[in-house]
Design an enzyme around this catalytic site. Structure first.
Site: not given
Ligand code: GLY
Length: 404
Positions: A116, A175
Protein backbone atom coordinates in the site's frame (compact mmCIF):
# COMPACT_ATOMS: atom_id res chain seq x y z
CA UNK A 1 -32.60 12.69 -42.48
CA UNK A 2 -31.59 16.26 -41.72
CA UNK A 3 -34.01 16.26 -38.82
CA UNK A 4 -32.46 13.09 -37.35
CA UNK A 5 -28.97 14.62 -37.59
CA UNK A 6 -30.16 17.80 -35.95
CA UNK A 7 -31.80 15.84 -33.12
CA UNK A 8 -28.63 13.78 -32.61
CA UNK A 9 -26.46 16.88 -32.61
CA UNK A 10 -28.75 18.61 -30.12
CA UNK A 11 -28.72 15.46 -27.97
CA UNK A 12 -24.92 15.43 -27.94
CA UNK A 13 -24.82 19.13 -27.07
CA UNK A 14 -27.19 18.56 -24.17
CA UNK A 15 -25.04 15.61 -22.92
CA UNK A 16 -21.86 17.68 -23.23
CA UNK A 17 -23.47 20.67 -21.51
CA UNK A 18 -24.82 18.57 -18.63
CA UNK A 19 -21.45 16.85 -18.17
CA UNK A 20 -19.70 20.21 -17.93
CA UNK A 21 -22.41 21.52 -15.67
CA UNK A 22 -21.79 18.49 -13.48
CA UNK A 23 -18.16 19.37 -12.65
CA UNK A 24 -19.02 23.06 -12.36
CA UNK A 25 -21.57 22.29 -9.70
CA UNK A 26 -20.04 19.22 -8.06
CA UNK A 27 -16.58 20.66 -7.43
CA UNK A 28 -17.79 23.78 -5.60
CA UNK A 29 -19.98 21.41 -3.55
CA UNK A 30 -16.88 19.29 -2.81
CA UNK A 31 -15.05 22.44 -1.71
CA UNK A 32 -17.79 23.32 0.77
CA UNK A 33 -17.85 19.77 2.12
CA UNK A 34 -14.06 19.75 2.47
CA UNK A 35 -14.26 23.01 4.44
CA UNK A 36 -16.63 21.21 6.81
CA UNK A 37 -14.22 18.28 7.07
CA UNK A 38 -11.19 20.47 7.76
CA UNK A 39 -13.13 22.05 10.62
CA UNK A 40 -14.21 18.65 12.00
CA UNK A 41 -10.72 17.10 11.93
CA UNK A 42 -9.12 18.79 15.01
CA UNK A 43 -11.88 17.58 17.33
CA UNK A 44 -11.90 14.12 15.75
CA UNK A 45 -8.13 13.94 16.33
CA UNK A 46 -8.60 14.77 19.99
CA UNK A 47 -11.26 12.09 20.40
CA UNK A 48 -9.36 9.43 18.43
CA UNK A 49 -8.57 6.22 20.26
CA UNK A 50 -5.59 5.39 18.00
CA UNK A 51 -2.34 7.37 18.32
CA UNK A 52 -0.89 9.58 15.56
CA UNK A 53 -4.03 9.87 13.45
CA UNK A 54 -3.63 12.15 10.43
CA UNK A 55 -6.34 11.56 7.80
CA UNK A 56 -10.08 10.98 7.76
CA UNK A 57 -11.26 7.57 6.55
CA UNK A 58 -15.01 7.12 7.09
CA UNK A 59 -17.82 7.69 9.61
CA UNK A 60 -18.58 5.38 12.53
CA UNK A 61 -22.09 4.21 13.46
CA UNK A 62 -22.57 7.37 15.54
CA UNK A 63 -21.80 9.49 12.50
CA UNK A 64 -18.43 10.60 13.89
CA UNK A 65 -15.32 11.07 11.79
CA UNK A 66 -12.97 8.07 11.92
CA UNK A 67 -9.36 9.28 11.77
CA UNK A 68 -6.47 7.02 10.80
CA UNK A 69 -2.67 7.03 11.12
CA UNK A 70 -0.47 7.31 8.04
CA UNK A 71 0.20 3.55 8.01
CA UNK A 72 -3.49 2.87 7.12
CA UNK A 73 -3.80 2.14 3.37
CA UNK A 74 -6.43 4.90 3.04
CA UNK A 75 -4.27 7.72 4.47
CA UNK A 76 -3.12 9.26 1.17
CA UNK A 77 -6.56 9.88 -0.31
CA UNK A 78 -7.54 12.95 1.70
CA UNK A 79 -4.32 14.84 0.83
CA UNK A 80 -4.94 13.76 -2.78
CA UNK A 81 -8.44 15.28 -2.68
CA UNK A 82 -6.93 18.56 -1.49
CA UNK A 83 -4.49 18.50 -4.43
CA UNK A 84 -7.39 17.90 -6.82
CA UNK A 85 -9.30 20.86 -5.37
CA UNK A 86 -6.19 22.99 -5.85
CA UNK A 87 -5.78 21.70 -9.42
CA UNK A 88 -9.34 22.70 -10.33
CA UNK A 89 -9.61 26.00 -8.47
CA UNK A 90 -5.97 27.24 -8.30
CA UNK A 91 -6.94 28.46 -4.83
CA UNK A 92 -3.81 28.68 -2.61
CA UNK A 93 -5.89 27.70 0.40
CA UNK A 94 -6.20 24.17 -1.00
CA UNK A 95 -2.50 24.05 -1.85
CA UNK A 96 -1.56 24.98 1.72
CA UNK A 97 -3.90 22.35 3.15
CA UNK A 98 -2.66 19.76 0.64
CA UNK A 99 0.97 20.41 1.64
CA UNK A 100 0.13 20.07 5.33
CA UNK A 101 -1.79 16.81 4.97
CA UNK A 102 0.71 15.37 2.47
CA UNK A 103 3.58 15.91 4.91
CA UNK A 104 1.80 13.62 7.40
CA UNK A 105 1.98 10.71 4.92
CA UNK A 106 5.66 11.01 3.98
CA UNK A 107 7.01 8.57 6.64
CA UNK A 108 5.26 5.82 4.68
CA UNK A 109 7.94 6.04 1.97
CA UNK A 110 10.04 3.73 4.17
CA UNK A 111 7.41 1.13 5.14
CA UNK A 112 8.45 -2.16 3.55
CA UNK A 113 5.63 -4.06 5.26
CA UNK A 114 2.87 -3.51 2.66
CA UNK A 115 2.25 -2.90 -1.02
CA UNK A 116 0.00 0.00 0.00
CA UNK A 117 3.01 2.33 0.01
CA UNK A 118 2.00 2.95 -3.62
CA UNK A 119 -1.55 4.06 -2.77
CA UNK A 120 -0.38 6.14 0.19
CA UNK A 121 2.52 7.96 -1.41
CA UNK A 122 1.31 8.30 -5.00
CA UNK A 123 -2.16 9.72 -4.21
CA UNK A 124 -0.64 12.31 -1.84
CA UNK A 125 2.98 13.07 -2.74
CA UNK A 126 2.54 11.92 -6.36
CA UNK A 127 -0.19 14.49 -7.00
CA UNK A 128 1.83 17.08 -5.09
CA UNK A 129 4.81 16.52 -7.37
CA UNK A 130 2.66 16.51 -10.50
CA UNK A 131 1.27 19.96 -9.69
CA UNK A 132 4.29 21.65 -8.03
CA UNK A 133 7.47 19.84 -9.22
CA UNK A 134 8.78 20.24 -5.67
CA UNK A 135 12.17 18.42 -5.62
CA UNK A 136 11.50 17.08 -2.15
CA UNK A 137 8.39 15.27 -3.39
CA UNK A 138 10.48 13.77 -6.17
CA UNK A 139 12.88 12.28 -3.61
CA UNK A 140 9.97 10.83 -1.64
CA UNK A 141 8.49 9.19 -4.75
CA UNK A 142 11.83 7.59 -5.65
CA UNK A 143 12.38 6.33 -2.10
CA UNK A 144 8.82 4.93 -1.98
CA UNK A 145 9.46 3.08 -5.26
CA UNK A 146 12.68 1.61 -3.80
CA UNK A 147 10.66 0.49 -0.77
CA UNK A 148 7.89 -1.05 -2.90
CA UNK A 149 10.46 -2.83 -5.08
CA UNK A 150 11.74 -4.77 -2.06
CA UNK A 151 8.41 -6.64 -2.17
CA UNK A 152 9.03 -7.98 -5.68
CA UNK A 153 10.03 -11.64 -6.00
CA UNK A 154 11.45 -12.41 -9.49
CA UNK A 155 10.49 -16.08 -9.12
CA UNK A 156 6.83 -15.07 -8.77
CA UNK A 157 7.10 -12.05 -11.06
CA UNK A 158 4.86 -9.94 -8.84
CA UNK A 159 4.91 -7.62 -5.83
CA UNK A 160 3.66 -9.25 -2.63
CA UNK A 161 0.58 -7.48 -1.25
CA UNK A 162 0.33 -8.52 2.38
CA UNK A 163 2.59 -10.07 5.02
CA UNK A 164 1.72 -12.35 7.87
CA UNK A 165 -1.24 -14.28 6.41
CA UNK A 166 -0.79 -17.89 7.47
CA UNK A 167 -3.14 -19.23 4.81
CA UNK A 168 -1.45 -17.27 1.99
CA UNK A 169 2.38 -17.28 1.89
CA UNK A 170 2.54 -14.90 -1.11
CA UNK A 171 -0.79 -13.11 -1.70
CA UNK A 172 -1.14 -10.72 -4.61
CA UNK A 173 -4.41 -8.79 -4.85
CA UNK A 174 -5.87 -7.14 -7.94
CA UNK A 175 -5.73 -3.79 -6.08
CA UNK A 176 -1.94 -4.02 -6.37
CA UNK A 177 -2.19 -2.94 -10.04
CA UNK A 178 -2.77 0.58 -8.72
CA UNK A 179 0.67 0.70 -7.10
CA UNK A 180 2.38 0.42 -10.49
CA UNK A 181 1.79 4.12 -11.22
CA UNK A 182 4.33 5.00 -8.52
CA UNK A 183 6.92 2.70 -10.10
CA UNK A 184 6.46 4.08 -13.63
CA UNK A 185 6.77 7.65 -12.33
CA UNK A 186 9.85 6.85 -10.23
CA UNK A 187 11.65 5.42 -13.28
CA UNK A 188 10.94 8.61 -15.22
CA UNK A 189 12.16 10.78 -12.33
CA UNK A 190 15.28 8.77 -11.48
CA UNK A 191 16.29 7.18 -14.78
CA UNK A 192 16.35 3.83 -12.95
CA UNK A 193 14.46 1.45 -15.23
CA UNK A 194 14.28 -1.31 -12.62
CA UNK A 195 11.07 0.18 -11.16
CA UNK A 196 9.38 0.21 -14.56
CA UNK A 197 10.57 -3.34 -15.29
CA UNK A 198 9.05 -4.55 -12.04
CA UNK A 199 5.77 -2.82 -12.90
CA UNK A 200 5.68 -4.49 -16.32
CA UNK A 201 6.48 -7.92 -14.91
CA UNK A 202 3.79 -7.50 -12.23
CA UNK A 203 1.20 -6.46 -14.83
CA UNK A 204 2.07 -9.46 -17.02
CA UNK A 205 1.93 -11.97 -14.15
CA UNK A 206 -1.39 -10.52 -13.00
CA UNK A 207 -2.77 -10.69 -16.55
CA UNK A 208 -1.84 -14.38 -16.66
CA UNK A 209 -3.26 -15.50 -13.33
CA UNK A 210 -5.87 -13.08 -12.00
CA UNK A 211 -8.35 -13.18 -14.87
CA UNK A 212 -11.09 -15.62 -15.79
CA UNK A 213 -12.23 -16.31 -19.37
CA UNK A 214 -14.89 -13.54 -19.08
CA UNK A 215 -12.17 -11.06 -17.91
CA UNK A 216 -13.58 -10.68 -14.44
CA UNK A 217 -10.82 -11.02 -11.86
CA UNK A 218 -10.16 -12.94 -8.69
CA UNK A 219 -9.35 -10.76 -5.72
CA UNK A 220 -6.40 -12.76 -4.32
CA UNK A 221 -3.92 -15.01 -6.09
CA UNK A 222 -1.59 -16.76 -3.68
CA UNK A 223 1.74 -17.87 -5.15
CA UNK A 224 4.34 -20.38 -4.10
CA UNK A 225 7.32 -18.08 -3.51
CA UNK A 226 9.79 -20.90 -4.32
CA UNK A 227 8.33 -22.05 -7.64
CA UNK A 228 6.21 -19.04 -8.65
CA UNK A 229 3.14 -21.28 -9.16
CA UNK A 230 -0.30 -19.74 -8.61
CA UNK A 231 -1.56 -21.95 -5.80
CA UNK A 232 -4.80 -20.39 -4.53
CA UNK A 233 -7.37 -18.26 -6.36
CA UNK A 234 -9.60 -16.72 -3.71
CA UNK A 235 -11.30 -13.66 -2.35
CA UNK A 236 -10.83 -11.48 0.70
CA UNK A 237 -13.36 -8.68 0.27
CA UNK A 238 -15.67 -10.23 -2.32
CA UNK A 239 -18.74 -12.42 -1.94
CA UNK A 240 -17.05 -15.66 -3.06
CA UNK A 241 -13.80 -16.88 -4.56
CA UNK A 242 -15.44 -17.14 -7.98
CA UNK A 243 -17.39 -13.86 -7.76
CA UNK A 244 -16.59 -10.46 -9.23
CA UNK A 245 -15.97 -8.05 -6.33
CA UNK A 246 -16.96 -4.69 -7.79
CA UNK A 247 -14.09 -2.53 -6.56
CA UNK A 248 -11.62 -5.17 -7.70
CA UNK A 249 -12.99 -4.92 -11.24
CA UNK A 250 -12.44 -1.16 -10.98
CA UNK A 251 -8.84 -1.61 -9.82
CA UNK A 252 -8.17 -3.90 -12.77
CA UNK A 253 -9.73 -1.51 -15.30
CA UNK A 254 -7.78 1.45 -13.94
CA UNK A 255 -4.57 -0.58 -13.58
CA UNK A 256 -4.38 -1.79 -17.19
CA UNK A 257 -5.42 1.62 -18.50
CA UNK A 258 -2.50 3.22 -16.69
CA UNK A 259 -0.15 0.46 -17.88
CA UNK A 260 -1.16 1.26 -21.46
CA UNK A 261 -0.60 4.98 -20.81
CA UNK A 262 2.92 4.29 -19.55
CA UNK A 263 4.03 1.62 -22.06
CA UNK A 264 1.78 1.88 -25.13
CA UNK A 265 1.79 -1.94 -25.08
CA UNK A 266 -1.37 -2.96 -26.96
CA UNK A 267 -1.82 -6.04 -24.76
CA UNK A 268 -2.65 -3.74 -21.86
CA UNK A 269 -5.13 -1.75 -23.95
CA UNK A 270 -6.85 -4.99 -24.98
CA UNK A 271 -6.93 -6.14 -21.36
CA UNK A 272 -8.53 -2.87 -20.24
CA UNK A 273 -11.07 -3.09 -23.07
CA UNK A 274 -11.95 -6.67 -22.11
CA UNK A 275 -12.43 -5.68 -18.45
CA UNK A 276 -14.53 -2.72 -19.64
CA UNK A 277 -16.73 -5.11 -21.62
CA UNK A 278 -17.26 -7.31 -18.56
CA UNK A 279 -18.35 -4.27 -16.54
CA UNK A 280 -20.50 -2.63 -19.22
CA UNK A 281 -22.36 -5.74 -20.32
CA UNK A 282 -22.82 -7.26 -16.88
CA UNK A 283 -26.51 -8.14 -16.38
CA UNK A 284 -26.17 -7.16 -12.71
CA UNK A 285 -25.02 -3.62 -13.43
CA UNK A 286 -27.85 -1.40 -12.11
CA UNK A 287 -29.55 1.11 -14.41
CA UNK A 288 -27.80 4.02 -12.69
CA UNK A 289 -24.37 2.38 -13.28
CA UNK A 290 -23.31 2.42 -9.64
CA UNK A 291 -22.39 -1.23 -9.01
CA UNK A 292 -23.56 -3.44 -6.21
CA UNK A 293 -20.60 -4.21 -3.95
CA UNK A 294 -20.13 -7.52 -5.78
CA UNK A 295 -21.50 -8.31 -9.24
CA UNK A 296 -22.53 -11.72 -7.87
CA UNK A 297 -23.95 -10.61 -4.52
CA UNK A 298 -26.76 -13.07 -3.72
CA UNK A 299 -29.27 -10.42 -2.62
CA UNK A 300 -29.24 -8.23 -5.75
CA UNK A 301 -31.24 -5.96 -6.19
CA UNK A 302 -31.23 -5.39 -2.42
CA UNK A 303 -27.45 -5.66 -2.01
CA UNK A 304 -25.55 -2.54 -0.89
CA UNK A 305 -23.97 -0.43 -3.62
CA UNK A 306 -20.34 0.60 -3.79
CA UNK A 307 -20.08 4.23 -4.87
CA UNK A 308 -16.28 3.94 -4.62
CA UNK A 309 -16.29 1.27 -7.35
CA UNK A 310 -18.29 3.60 -9.62
CA UNK A 311 -15.90 6.49 -8.95
CA UNK A 312 -12.80 4.38 -9.71
CA UNK A 313 -14.39 2.95 -12.86
CA UNK A 314 -15.61 6.37 -14.06
CA UNK A 315 -12.14 7.86 -13.74
CA UNK A 316 -10.60 4.90 -15.57
CA UNK A 317 -13.27 4.97 -18.31
CA UNK A 318 -12.50 8.65 -18.99
CA UNK A 319 -8.84 7.88 -19.52
CA UNK A 320 -9.50 4.71 -21.52
CA UNK A 321 -11.88 6.68 -23.75
CA UNK A 322 -8.88 8.68 -24.99
CA UNK A 323 -6.93 5.57 -26.09
CA UNK A 324 -9.54 3.18 -27.47
CA UNK A 325 -11.57 2.87 -30.65
CA UNK A 326 -14.53 2.38 -28.26
CA UNK A 327 -13.84 5.79 -26.76
CA UNK A 328 -17.37 7.19 -27.25
CA UNK A 329 -18.96 4.27 -25.40
CA UNK A 330 -16.47 4.55 -22.53
CA UNK A 331 -16.96 8.27 -22.17
CA UNK A 332 -20.72 7.83 -22.13
CA UNK A 333 -20.36 5.18 -19.43
CA UNK A 334 -18.07 7.46 -17.40
CA UNK A 335 -20.53 10.35 -17.76
CA UNK A 336 -23.41 8.15 -16.65
CA UNK A 337 -21.52 6.95 -13.60
CA UNK A 338 -20.24 10.39 -12.62
CA UNK A 339 -23.60 12.05 -13.20
CA UNK A 340 -25.40 9.39 -11.16
CA UNK A 341 -22.98 9.89 -8.29
CA UNK A 342 -23.55 13.65 -8.44
CA UNK A 343 -27.29 13.33 -8.62
CA UNK A 344 -28.10 10.63 -6.10
CA UNK A 345 -25.05 9.70 -4.03
CA UNK A 346 -23.77 13.03 -2.72
CA UNK A 347 -24.09 13.87 0.95
CA UNK A 348 -26.51 16.59 2.01
CA UNK A 349 -24.74 19.98 2.07
CA UNK A 350 -22.90 20.52 5.35
CA UNK A 351 -23.64 16.99 6.61
CA UNK A 352 -21.71 13.71 6.96
CA UNK A 353 -18.71 15.53 8.52
CA UNK A 354 -17.84 16.88 5.09
CA UNK A 355 -17.63 13.65 3.11
CA UNK A 356 -18.67 14.17 -0.49
CA UNK A 357 -20.22 10.81 -1.43
CA UNK A 358 -22.38 8.39 0.54
CA UNK A 359 -23.06 4.68 -0.11
CA UNK A 360 -19.70 2.95 -0.42
CA UNK A 361 -18.96 -0.54 0.82
CA UNK A 362 -15.53 -1.22 2.29
CA UNK A 363 -15.44 -4.84 3.45
CA UNK A 364 -18.81 -6.56 3.36
CA UNK A 365 -17.68 -10.09 4.41
CA UNK A 366 -16.12 -8.59 7.55
CA UNK A 367 -19.32 -6.61 8.14
CA UNK A 368 -17.19 -3.47 8.02
CA UNK A 369 -17.91 -0.10 6.37
CA UNK A 370 -21.17 -0.97 4.65
CA UNK A 371 -23.15 1.81 2.96
CA UNK A 372 -20.91 4.58 4.32
CA UNK A 373 -18.83 7.46 3.01
CA UNK A 374 -15.14 6.52 2.49
CA UNK A 375 -12.35 8.87 1.48
CA UNK A 376 -11.19 6.82 -1.51
CA UNK A 377 -14.66 7.19 -3.06
CA UNK A 378 -14.34 10.97 -2.73
CA UNK A 379 -10.79 10.93 -4.14
CA UNK A 380 -11.66 9.02 -7.33
CA UNK A 381 -14.92 10.96 -7.72
CA UNK A 382 -12.99 14.23 -7.73
CA UNK A 383 -10.48 12.72 -10.14
CA UNK A 384 -13.32 11.64 -12.43
CA UNK A 385 -14.90 15.12 -12.28
CA UNK A 386 -11.59 16.72 -13.19
CA UNK A 387 -11.17 14.32 -16.09
CA UNK A 388 -14.73 14.96 -17.26
CA UNK A 389 -14.08 18.69 -17.16
CA UNK A 390 -10.74 18.42 -18.98
CA UNK A 391 -12.24 16.29 -21.75
CA UNK A 392 -15.10 18.78 -22.15
CA UNK A 393 -12.47 21.45 -22.69
CA UNK A 394 -10.67 19.30 -25.29
CA UNK A 395 -7.66 18.65 -23.03
CA UNK A 396 -5.97 15.33 -22.12
CA UNK A 397 -7.32 13.75 -18.94
CA UNK A 398 -4.08 14.33 -17.04
CA UNK A 399 -1.78 17.30 -16.77
CA UNK A 400 1.76 17.40 -15.45
CA UNK A 401 1.95 21.19 -15.69
CA UNK A 402 2.73 23.23 -12.62
CA UNK A 403 -0.40 24.89 -11.19
CA UNK A 404 0.03 28.33 -9.59
N1 GLY B 1 -7.33 -1.98 -1.37
C1 GLY B 1 -8.36 -2.38 -0.50
C2 GLY B 1 -9.73 -2.06 -0.98
O1 GLY B 1 -9.97 -1.76 -2.12
O2 GLY B 1 -10.62 -2.11 -0.16
Amino acid sequence: MKKIHLTLALGMLVTAASAQHNAKKAIPFAEKQTDVMLKAIPQAKEKATKPNVVSPRTLNAAGELVMIPSRDWVSGFFPGELWYLFEYTHDQKWKDAAKTYTAFIEPEQFDKGTHDVGFKIYCSVGNGYRLTKDAHYKDVIIQAAKTLSTRFNPKVGAIKSWDGRKEWPYPVIIDNMMNLELLFEASKLSGDTSFRNIAIKHANTTMKNHFRPDFSSYHVIDYDPETGAAVHKQTHQGYADASAWARGQGWGLYGYTLCYRETKDLRYLKQAEAIAKFIMTNPNMPADKVPYWDFNAPDIPNAPRDASAAAIMASAFYELSTYSKNGKQYRKMADEMTNSLSKNYQAKPGESQGFILLHSTGHKPANSEIDVPISYADYYYLEALLRQDRLEKGKPVLTWQIVN
